[in-house]
Every structure is written in structure tokens, then in C-alpha cells.
Design an enzyme around this catalytic site. Structure first.
Site, PDB file in Angstrom:
ATOM      1  N   LYS A  71      26.176 -17.127  -4.502  1.00 25.88           N
ATOM      2  CA  LYS A  71      25.509 -16.751  -5.754  1.00 25.88           C
ATOM      3  C   LYS A  71      25.868 -17.798  -6.798  1.00 25.88           C
ATOM      4  CE  LYS A  71      25.064 -11.762  -5.327  1.00 25.88           C
ATOM      5  NZ  LYS A  71      25.178 -11.774  -3.858  1.00 25.88           N
ATOM      6  N   ASP A 123      21.503 -16.942  -2.960  1.00 25.34           N
ATOM      7  CA  ASP A 123      21.007 -15.605  -3.310  1.00 25.34           C
ATOM      8  C   ASP A 123      20.334 -15.666  -4.673  1.00 25.34           C
ATOM      9  OD1 ASP A 123      22.135 -14.514  -1.044  1.00 25.34           O
ATOM     10  OD2 ASP A 123      23.770 -13.498  -2.082  1.00 25.34           O
ATOM     11  N   GLN A 170      12.363 -12.328  -4.786  1.00 25.92           N
ATOM     12  CA  GLN A 170      12.328 -10.853  -4.870  1.00 25.92           C
ATOM     13  C   GLN A 170      10.895 -10.380  -5.134  1.00 25.92           C
ATOM     14  OE1 GLN A 170      14.718 -11.492  -8.227  1.00 25.92           O
ATOM     15  NE2 GLN A 170      16.553 -10.505  -7.434  1.00 25.92           N
ATOM     16  N   ARG A 205      14.288 -16.590   1.831  1.00 25.28           N
ATOM     17  CA  ARG A 205      14.548 -15.204   2.250  1.00 25.28           C
ATOM     18  C   ARG A 205      13.768 -14.319   1.272  1.00 25.28           C
ATOM     19  NH1 ARG A 205      20.082 -13.370   0.536  1.00 25.28           N
ATOM     20  NH2 ARG A 205      20.915 -14.317   2.409  1.00 25.28           N
ATOM     21  N   LYS A 211      13.196  -7.281  -1.615  1.00 24.60           N
ATOM     22  CA  LYS A 211      12.470  -6.545  -2.669  1.00 24.60           C
ATOM     23  C   LYS A 211      13.097  -6.777  -4.040  1.00 24.60           C
ATOM     24  CE  LYS A 211      10.724  -2.827   0.252  1.00 24.60           C
ATOM     25  NZ  LYS A 211      10.569  -1.377   0.418  1.00 24.60           N
ATOM     26  N   GLY A 212      14.430  -6.912  -4.093  1.00 27.34           N
ATOM     27  CA  GLY A 212      15.114  -7.109  -5.376  1.00 27.34           C
ATOM     28  C   GLY A 212      16.001  -5.918  -5.683  1.00 27.34           C
ATOM     29  N   ALA A 213      17.230  -6.204  -6.146  1.00 25.27           N
ATOM     30  CA  ALA A 213      18.250  -5.160  -6.240  1.00 25.27           C
ATOM     31  C   ALA A 213      18.763  -4.905  -7.655  1.00 25.27           C
ATOM     32  CB  ALA A 213      19.430  -5.547  -5.350  1.00 25.27           C
ATOM     33  N   THR A 257      14.753  -6.886   4.894  1.00 27.73           N
ATOM     34  CA  THR A 257      14.384  -5.521   4.513  1.00 27.73           C
ATOM     35  C   THR A 257      14.881  -4.537   5.574  1.00 27.73           C
ATOM     36  OG1 THR A 257      12.546  -4.045   3.959  1.00 27.73           O
ATOM     37  CG2 THR A 257      12.088  -5.696   5.637  1.00 27.73           C
ATOM     38  N   HIS A 258      15.108  -3.285   5.125  1.00 25.18           N
ATOM     39  CA  HIS A 258      15.388  -2.207   6.085  1.00 25.18           C
ATOM     40  C   HIS A 258      14.201  -1.270   6.157  1.00 25.18           C
ATOM     41  CE1 HIS A 258      18.954  -3.419   3.751  1.00 25.18           C
ATOM     42  NE2 HIS A 258      19.468  -3.583   4.941  1.00 25.18           N
ATOM     43  N   ARG A 298      25.176  -1.397  -6.110  1.00 30.42           N
ATOM     44  CA  ARG A 298      23.750  -1.655  -5.853  1.00 30.42           C
ATOM     45  C   ARG A 298      23.314  -0.985  -4.545  1.00 30.42           C
ATOM     46  NH1 ARG A 298      25.026  -6.871  -7.988  1.00 30.42           N
ATOM     47  NH2 ARG A 298      25.132  -7.835  -5.948  1.00 30.42           N
TER      48      ARG A 298
HETATM   49  C1  LIG Z   1      19.832  -9.814   4.105  1.00 29.65           C
HETATM   50  C2  LIG Z   1      19.559  -9.320   2.722  1.00 29.65           C
HETATM   51  C3  LIG Z   1      19.828 -10.136   1.650  1.00 29.65           C
HETATM   52  C4  LIG Z   1      19.542  -9.724   0.357  1.00 29.65           C
HETATM   53  N1  LIG Z   1      19.701 -10.600  -0.689  1.00 29.65           N
HETATM   54  C5  LIG Z   1      19.325 -10.223  -1.924  1.00 29.65           C
HETATM   55  C6  LIG Z   1      19.323 -11.148  -3.008  1.00 29.65           C
HETATM   56  O1  LIG Z   1      19.674 -12.326  -2.868  1.00 29.65           O
HETATM   57  N2  LIG Z   1      18.929 -10.687  -4.231  1.00 29.65           N
HETATM   58  C7  LIG Z   1      18.513  -9.396  -4.429  1.00 29.65           C
HETATM   59  O2  LIG Z   1      18.128  -9.042  -5.541  1.00 29.65           O
HETATM   60  N3  LIG Z   1      18.514  -8.500  -3.416  1.00 29.65           N
HETATM   61  C8  LIG Z   1      18.904  -8.886  -2.188  1.00 29.65           C
HETATM   62  N4  LIG Z   1      18.847  -7.967  -1.164  1.00 29.65           N
HETATM   63  C9  LIG Z   1      18.646  -6.528  -1.450  1.00 29.65           C
HETATM   64  C10 LIG Z   1      17.184  -6.161  -1.504  1.00 29.65           C
HETATM   65  O3  LIG Z   1      16.595  -6.753  -2.631  1.00 29.65           O
HETATM   66  C11 LIG Z   1      16.981  -4.639  -1.569  1.00 29.65           C
HETATM   67  O4  LIG Z   1      17.617  -4.135  -2.700  1.00 29.65           O
HETATM   68  C12 LIG Z   1      17.489  -3.886  -0.364  1.00 29.65           C
HETATM   69  O5  LIG Z   1      17.314  -4.621   0.812  1.00 29.65           O
HETATM   70  C13 LIG Z   1      16.733  -2.543  -0.225  1.00 29.65           C
HETATM   71  O6  LIG Z   1      15.378  -2.792  -0.022  1.00 29.65           O
HETATM   72  P1  LIG Z   1      14.623  -2.526   1.371  1.00 29.65           P
HETATM   73  O7  LIG Z   1      13.733  -3.688   1.621  1.00 29.65           O
HETATM   74  O8  LIG Z   1      15.595  -2.229   2.420  1.00 29.65           O
HETATM   75  O9  LIG Z   1      13.626  -1.321   1.056  1.00 29.65           O
HETATM   76  P2  LIG Z   1      13.804   0.094   0.385  1.00 29.65           P
HETATM   77  O10 LIG Z   1      12.426   0.558   0.074  1.00 29.65           O
HETATM   78  O11 LIG Z   1      14.810   0.062  -0.733  1.00 29.65           O
HETATM   79  O12 LIG Z   1      14.413   0.943   1.541  1.00 29.65           O
HETATM   80  C14 LIG Z   1      13.710   1.236   2.729  1.00 29.65           C
HETATM   81  C15 LIG Z   1      14.566   2.046   3.651  1.00 29.65           C
HETATM   82  O13 LIG Z   1      15.686   1.247   4.058  1.00 29.65           O
HETATM   83  C16 LIG Z   1      16.866   2.033   4.115  1.00 29.65           C
HETATM   84  N5  LIG Z   1      17.813   1.535   3.087  1.00 29.65           N
HETATM   85  C17 LIG Z   1      17.560   0.641   2.094  1.00 29.65           C
HETATM   86  N6  LIG Z   1      18.667   0.401   1.364  1.00 29.65           N
HETATM   87  C18 LIG Z   1      19.630   1.179   1.894  1.00 29.65           C
HETATM   88  C19 LIG Z   1      21.000   1.384   1.586  1.00 29.65           C
HETATM   89  N7  LIG Z   1      21.613   0.773   0.579  1.00 29.65           N
HETATM   90  N8  LIG Z   1      21.695   2.255   2.355  1.00 29.65           N
HETATM   91  C20 LIG Z   1      21.108   2.899   3.393  1.00 29.65           C
HETATM   92  N9  LIG Z   1      19.812   2.753   3.723  1.00 29.65           N
HETATM   93  C21 LIG Z   1      19.090   1.904   2.999  1.00 29.65           C
HETATM   94  C22 LIG Z   1      16.464   3.441   3.830  1.00 29.65           C
HETATM   95  O14 LIG Z   1      16.153   4.049   5.069  1.00 29.65           O
HETATM   96  C23 LIG Z   1      15.210   3.267   3.001  1.00 29.65           C
HETATM   97  O15 LIG Z   1      14.363   4.374   3.067  1.00 29.65           O
HETATM   98  C24 LIG Z   1      19.061  -8.396   0.145  1.00 29.65           C
HETATM   99  C25 LIG Z   1      18.784  -7.573   1.230  1.00 29.65           C
HETATM  100  C26 LIG Z   1      19.001  -8.017   2.504  1.00 29.65           C
HETATM  101  C27 LIG Z   1      18.657  -7.130   3.636  1.00 29.65           C
END
Ligand SMILES: Cc1cc2nc3c(=O)[nH]c(=O)nc-3n(C[C@H](O)[C@H](O)[C@H](O)COP(=O)(O)OP(=O)(O)OC[C@H]3O[C@@H](n4cnc5c(N)ncnc54)[C@H](O)[C@@H]3O)c2cc1C
Length: 306
Positions: A97, A131, A162, A183, A186-188, A225-226, A287
């Protein structure tokens, strides 16, 4: 939504951060999401991930650093991480970062510090991902990345975008011209409606649009993404367009949706897990709770179980 904002607000409170990190009791709460306190513990976690077919990315937890001396120790930590990756023969790159390297003190310092890490990674044939953080530093982060990308090659340094930011499609179009490895997430962070889509549906729609642009560019990008709907959209698009499973990678966070990580590996996709470690776990941990407030109960339940 209120809970998410409240947790993200708390993630920025210095007093709480100081309080929580001082007591090892709180550290115990975080074990699901954080791989340990030091490099050796993170290496052990990554070795296990490698055994399950996942690659990894080290993240030494720290951000918004305000002293020059602390930025120096962050650089040294990352140089040690790069050496540890080689010494232990694990399959991992690193994520940094720029606020950890002094972006909020002086962008020039952040550039110089990041450059030292990228140079060492390039020498070792490794890769540094920058990041992306809050929207107050998006532009500065992209500018530092572009300077580094001008000096180093595509496979030495990459960046994150993001999908919640309105500007991201333009940034993606601009960056793939370099070209750049991106990468997509979605954004955190807690962003105002002036800069980011407030509605999840718009964030998701934009994610799919940017993902399609990235996959069509022919460069190896990370789809982070998850969300099973984002993952299915990516798989469907790749299949339709004849884009191979080894032309991009999925990425997830340590401890989240391990079932899905394993499923993607067994289906033949590339899977990289982001592995945070270190003492400054508080903002990262908050977060993760904000993304899924049900995690609060999960964490407390495991804590009470001992
Ligand atoms: C490898 C990686 C690197 C990242 N780097 C950055 C970055 O540099 N800057 C930044 O702003 N963000 C970063 N993020 C975080 C990202 O922006 C999201 O906030 C985070 O991934 C949740 O979004 P989602 O795509 O999983 O979808 P969401 O719509 O938030 O979640 C979809 C589903 O995923 C599961 N899930 C999501 N989050 C969680 C959790 N915390 N615990 C348990 N289950 C969960 C749940 O089942 C949820 O219903 C990163 C994420 C990943 C995976």
C-alpha cells in the site's frame, strides 16, 4: 448499510486501533482473516495454500503511516519478505500500500520507497501489486504506479482498480494501453456518492463491464471477488470469448470462502489468495467485518469457544 458505514467509520478511529492492538486478547479474534504476526507464520500459511493449488500474495499490514522512519521499516520488511519467498521456495508475490510507504507524507517518498521494493522483486523475477486505498489517494497512487510501470516491465509491477468508483472504467481503459496488469475488486472503503456508486447493483454491473474489458485485453489480470455472481460472469465471458483458464486468475482473501477457492482450483482455474500478516491488523480486520457484519458473530462465537 448503516452497519457497514459504522464499521468502516470505526476502522479509521486511531484511539480504538491503539486500544485493540495493545491487547493480545483482541489479536485472537482475528485469526480467521490474518495469517500471523511475522513472516515465518505467513510463509507457513502460504505453504499450505500452495499445497492446495493456490498461489498467494503477501500483505504486511500497515497503512496511513505518518513517520519517515516507519516507512523505512516497511520497505525493509518487504525486502525481507521477497528474500523469504525465495529462501522457502513458496509461490507468492507481494502486495503493497503506498500510504504504508509514505504517500500521505510525500508522494515522492512513496515512489522512492515503492521503487526499492519493485526493483528487488524484478531482480528476483517476482511481482509487486500496488493495492488501491481510499479515493483521496486514488489519483496519487495511479501516478506513482505509472512512473514505476514506465521504468519496469509488465510482469514486475501491477495495480488495483475498484468497481465502485465512477472513474474506474476510464482508468481501466487508460491503464490497459500501457499495458498494465490490473486486479479488479469492488472496493472496501467508505466513499461518498460524489465519487462512488452507492448501490450494490451498480457496483456489480460496473464490475462485470470492467472485467470484460480486462479479459479482452489479452493481459494477465486478477479478478478479485468472493461473489459467486461475479465469478460466474467471469467464467461465462471467458468461455464465450475463448479466453483460456490460464489467461487470468481469480483472487480471494485469506480465510474467506475457502470452499469456493478449492472449487475453482479443482475446476482448473488459477487462484491467488491475499495473505495479510503483522501487528497492524485493526483497519483491515474492521473492513472485513464491514463487508459481512455476520462475521462479527462468527468471530465472537469462535472466540468464546476458546
Ligand atoms: C485479493 C483481493 C484483494 C483486494 N484488494 C483490495 C484493494 O486493493 N483495495 C480495496 O479497496 N479493496 C480490496 N479488496 C476488497 C474488495 O474491494 C471487497 O471489499 C471485498 O472483496 C468484498 O467484495 P466481494 O467482491 O467479495 O463481493 P461482496 O458483494 O462484498 O460479497 C459477495 C459474497 O462474498 C462473501 N464475502 C465477501 N466479503 C466477505 C467477508 N469479509 N467475510 C466473509 N464473506 C465475505 C459473502 O458470501 C458475500 O455474500 C480486495 C479483495 C480481494 C479478494
Amino acid at each position: 448499510m448503516l452497519t457497514r458505514s459504522a464499521l468502516l467509520y470505526l476502522s479509521r478511529r486511531e484511539g480504538l486501533k491503539e486500544f485493540a492492538t495493545r491487547f493480545s486478547l483482541f489479536r485472537k479474534l482475528t485469526t480467521r482473516f490474518i495469517a500471523g504476526e511475522n513472516i515465518d507464520e505467513a510463509v507457513a500459511a502460504i505453504r499450505q495454500l500452495n499445497e492446495h493449488g493456490c498461489t498467494a500474495s503477501f500483505d504486511h499490514l500497515n497503512e496511513s503511516v505518518t513517520s519517515t522512519a516507519e516507512t523505512e521499516s516497511e520497505v525493509r520488511e518487504y525486502l525481507d519478505v521477497l528474500a523469504a519467498i525465495d529462501d522457502s521456495s513458496i509461490d507468492s508475490n507481494v502486495s503493497i500500500k503506498l500510504t504504508q510507504f509514505g504517500l500521505e507524507i510525500d508522494p515522492e517518498m512513496a515512489y522512492r520507497n515503492a521503487r526499492r521494493v519493485v526493483e528487488d522483486a524484478a531482480r528476483r523475477g517476482n511481482f509487486v501489486r500496488i493495492d488501491i486505498e481510499g479515493s483521496n489517494v486514488t489519483q496519487a497512487t495511479i501516478e506513482v504506479f505509472k512512473r514505476l510501470r514506465a521504468e519496469f516491465s509488465l510482469n514486475d509491477v501491477g495495480i488495483v482498480l475498484q468497481s465502485y468508483l465512477y472513474r474506474t472504467m476510464d482508468d481501466a481503459r487508460d491503464l490497459i494501453k500501457l499495458p498494465a496488469r490490473i486486479r479488479l475488486c469492488k472496493g472496501a472503503y467508505n466513499e461518498p456518492p460524489e465519487v462512488a456508486y452507492p448501490d450494490k447493483k451498480n457496483v456489480d454491473d460496473n464490475y462485470v463491464r470492467v472485467m470484460q474489458l480486462l479479459l479482452s485485453s489479452g493481459v494477465y489480470h486478477g479478478i478479485a471477488t468472493h461473489d459467486p455472481r461475479m465469478i460466474d460472469a467471469t467464467k461465462d465471458f471467458a468461455q464465450r470469448e475463448g479466453i483460456g483458464k490460464d489467461a487470468f486468475e481469480f483472487q480471494m482473501l485469506y480465510g474467506i470462502r475457502r470452499d469456493l477457492q478449492e472449487k475453482l482450483v479443482s475446476d482448473g482455474y488459477q487462484m491467488r489468495v491475499y495473505v495479510p500478516y503483522g501487528k497492524h491488523w485493526y483497519p483491515y480486520f474492521m473492513r472485513r467485518l464491514a463487508e459481512r457484519p455476520a462475521n462479527i458473530w462468527f468471530v465472537l462465537k469462535n472466540f468464546l469457544k476458546g
